[in-house]
Design a protein around this motif. Structure first.
Motif, short mmCIF file in Angstrom:
data_model
loop_
_atom_site.label_atom_id
_atom_site.label_comp_id
_atom_site.label_asym_id
_atom_site.label_seq_id
_atom_site.Cartn_x
_atom_site.Cartn_y
_atom_site.Cartn_z
N TYR A 91 48.13 88.15 22.92
CA TYR A 91 47.82 88.02 22.40
C TYR A 91 46.28 88.81 21.70
CZ TYR A 91 44.32 84.08 23.20
OH TYR A 91 43.30 83.62 23.78
N ALA A 92 45.79 88.90 20.40
CA ALA A 92 44.78 89.93 19.64
C ALA A 92 43.95 88.81 18.72
CB ALA A 92 45.43 90.74 18.80
N PHE A 93 42.81 88.93 19.02
CA PHE A 93 41.40 88.09 18.06
C PHE A 93 40.76 89.55 17.62
CE2 PHE A 93 40.50 87.38 22.61
CZ PHE A 93 38.69 87.77 22.38
N LEU A 94 40.09 89.54 16.16
CA LEU A 94 39.57 89.77 15.61
C LEU A 94 38.33 89.44 15.13
CD1 LEU A 94 39.29 93.36 14.21
CD2 LEU A 94 39.50 91.45 12.26
N ILE A 95 37.07 90.38 15.71
CA ILE A 95 35.54 89.19 15.86
C ILE A 95 34.87 90.52 14.82
CG2 ILE A 95 35.44 88.91 18.74
CD1 ILE A 95 34.33 91.42 19.13
N SER A 96 33.52 89.39 14.67
CA SER A 96 32.55 90.48 13.30
C SER A 96 31.51 91.36 14.09
CB SER A 96 32.27 89.93 12.51
OG SER A 96 30.87 88.94 13.33
N LYS A 97 30.83 92.03 13.46
CA LYS A 97 29.71 92.69 14.19
C LYS A 97 28.92 92.22 15.22
CE LYS A 97 27.91 94.40 10.51
NZ LYS A 97 27.26 95.35 10.41
N LYS A 98 28.61 90.92 14.67
CA LYS A 98 28.23 89.80 15.47
C LYS A 98 28.25 89.11 16.17
CE LYS A 98 23.94 88.66 11.65
NZ LYS A 98 24.22 88.04 11.05
N GLY A 99 29.90 89.61 17.05
CA GLY A 99 30.64 88.39 17.84
C GLY A 99 31.53 87.44 17.71
N THR A 100 31.33 86.84 15.86
CA THR A 100 32.74 86.46 15.05
C THR A 100 33.95 86.28 15.18
OG1 THR A 100 30.22 85.55 14.17
CG2 THR A 100 32.48 83.98 13.03
N LEU A 101 34.82 85.05 15.74
CA LEU A 101 35.59 85.41 15.92
C LEU A 101 36.76 85.04 14.67
CD1 LEU A 101 36.41 82.73 18.60
CD2 LEU A 101 37.05 85.09 18.56
N VAL A 102 36.89 85.89 14.37
CA VAL A 102 37.21 86.07 12.23
C VAL A 102 38.82 85.75 12.60
CG1 VAL A 102 38.04 87.45 10.63
CG2 VAL A 102 35.75 87.93 11.86
N LYS B 227 43.42 77.84 15.34
CA LYS B 227 42.81 78.52 13.95
C LYS B 227 41.31 77.67 13.82
CE LYS B 227 46.70 79.89 11.16
NZ LYS B 227 47.60 79.74 10.13
N ASN B 228 41.25 76.62 15.28
CA ASN B 228 39.93 75.76 14.78
C ASN B 228 38.99 76.58 15.11
OD1 ASN B 228 41.26 75.35 17.79
ND2 ASN B 228 39.76 74.35 18.60
N LEU B 229 39.35 77.94 16.71
CA LEU B 229 37.76 78.30 16.99
C LEU B 229 37.67 79.40 15.79
CD1 LEU B 229 39.52 79.24 20.30
CD2 LEU B 229 37.97 77.27 20.09
N ILE B 230 38.27 79.52 14.74
CA ILE B 230 37.98 80.83 13.72
C ILE B 230 36.36 80.17 12.90
CG2 ILE B 230 38.54 82.16 11.46
CD1 ILE B 230 41.38 81.89 12.85
N MET B 231 35.51 81.72 13.14
CA MET B 231 33.89 80.90 11.69
C MET B 231 33.68 79.71 12.63
SD MET B 231 34.40 83.25 9.68
CE MET B 231 33.32 83.11 9.81
N ASN B 232 34.07 79.08 13.87
CA ASN B 232 33.44 77.95 14.13
C ASN B 232 32.92 78.38 16.19
OD1 ASN B 232 33.29 76.39 12.47
ND2 ASN B 232 35.83 75.92 13.03
N GLN B 233 33.49 79.36 16.68
CA GLN B 233 33.36 80.39 17.68
C GLN B 233 32.87 81.55 18.00
OE1 GLN B 233 32.50 78.43 20.46
NE2 GLN B 233 32.27 75.96 19.80
N ASN B 234 31.57 81.95 18.71
CA ASN B 234 31.93 83.28 18.85
C ASN B 234 32.01 83.98 20.48
OD1 ASN B 234 29.41 83.20 20.90
ND2 ASN B 234 28.65 82.69 18.80
N ILE B 235 32.18 85.34 20.50
CA ILE B 235 32.77 85.57 21.61
C ILE B 235 32.20 85.46 22.96
CG2 ILE B 235 32.05 88.39 21.45
CD1 ILE B 235 35.33 87.63 23.25
N PHE B 236 30.25 85.01 23.55
CA PHE B 236 29.80 85.09 23.91
C PHE B 236 29.58 83.63 24.27
CE2 PHE B 236 27.58 88.13 20.26
CZ PHE B 236 27.49 88.96 21.45
#
Length: 240
Positions: free
Chosen positions: A215-226, A231-240
């Protein structure tokens, strides 16, 4: 019996060697097949990523042009309140990618008696609604979508955020500062914005399927899961 013993031993040896050779060849072919499969899988993932990226970029570039053009016209002419409301409403109504938009003015810039002036139109079901943002509970001057373009004098996309008090959805905002000449000095007059909902990004990225479980997912410049399948990870977790 002695001769048959030798033949048996020789046959057994040949058989054992043949089996070992077969296992070596099979293992080599298996590794080669696995290598080719992985290489094809990587190429497929890369191609899907770039293809999706191009689609997203084309949409974002189209969105960017809208507030850019409005900012240019605001610097060239003076508009009444009714003119501004019409411009913003048509912007949201005529652009399917844009969820909401505003022209937010500097304190007392549009009306000498008003600290805030920022009419905001946004989509709600099948209609376009109007609200005025700017209050003690929503000081838009301190929001990143207004503050950062003001400080840098540059257009920019905001990090994704939940816009409580205005759009009330997870969105990203493209902001364009506009200026006016006051007593011969170029001063900031306000910021034109266009908001995009992240729902369409979620739909686009989640449509990407790689093999059976990829599957694919998208992150922001700061690594936030967009976007993410969970869905519970969106905006609550980042790639780090």
């Amino acid at each position: 019996m002695k001769n048959r013993g030798i033949v048996f031993k020789l046959t057994s040896l040949i058989l054992v060697v043949s089996v070992i050779f077969f296992l070596i060849v099979s293992n080599h072919n298996s590794k080669k097949t696995q290598y080719i499969f992985k290489a094809n899988l990587k190429d497929s993932a890369k191609n899907l990523s770039y293809s999706t990226l191009n689609k997203i970029e084309s949409i974002l570039q189209a969105v960017e042009k809208v507030p850019q053009q409005i900012a240019i016209s605001l610097e060239a002419s003076t508009y009444t309140k009714e003119d501004l409301l019409s411009i913003i409403r048509q912007t949201v109504h005529n652009n399917s990618e844009i969820y909401g938009a505003t022209i937010a003015f500097e304190p007392y810039m549009f009306d000498p008696n008003k600290l805030y002036f920022a009419p905001y139109f946004y989509k709600h079901k099948d209609e376009v609604r109007l609200t005025y943002i700017g209050s003690d509970s929503y000081k838009y001057f301190s929001r990143d979508w207004y503050k950062l373009p003001k400080e840098t004098n540059n257009s920019m996309w905001s990090e994704p955020y939940y816009d409580e008090g205005a759009g009330n959805i997870i969105m990203s905002t493209y902001s364009v500062p506009f200026f006016r000449s006051i007593k011969g000095e170029r001063k900031l007059a306000g910021v034109v914005t266009a908001d995009i909902s992240l729902d369409w990004l979620q739909d686009m990225v989640s449509s990407i399927k790689i093999a059976e479980t990829g599957y694919a997912f998208l992150i922001s410049k700061k690594g936030t899961l967009v976007t993410h399948p969970r869905k519970n990870l969106i905006m609550n977790q980042n790639i780090f």
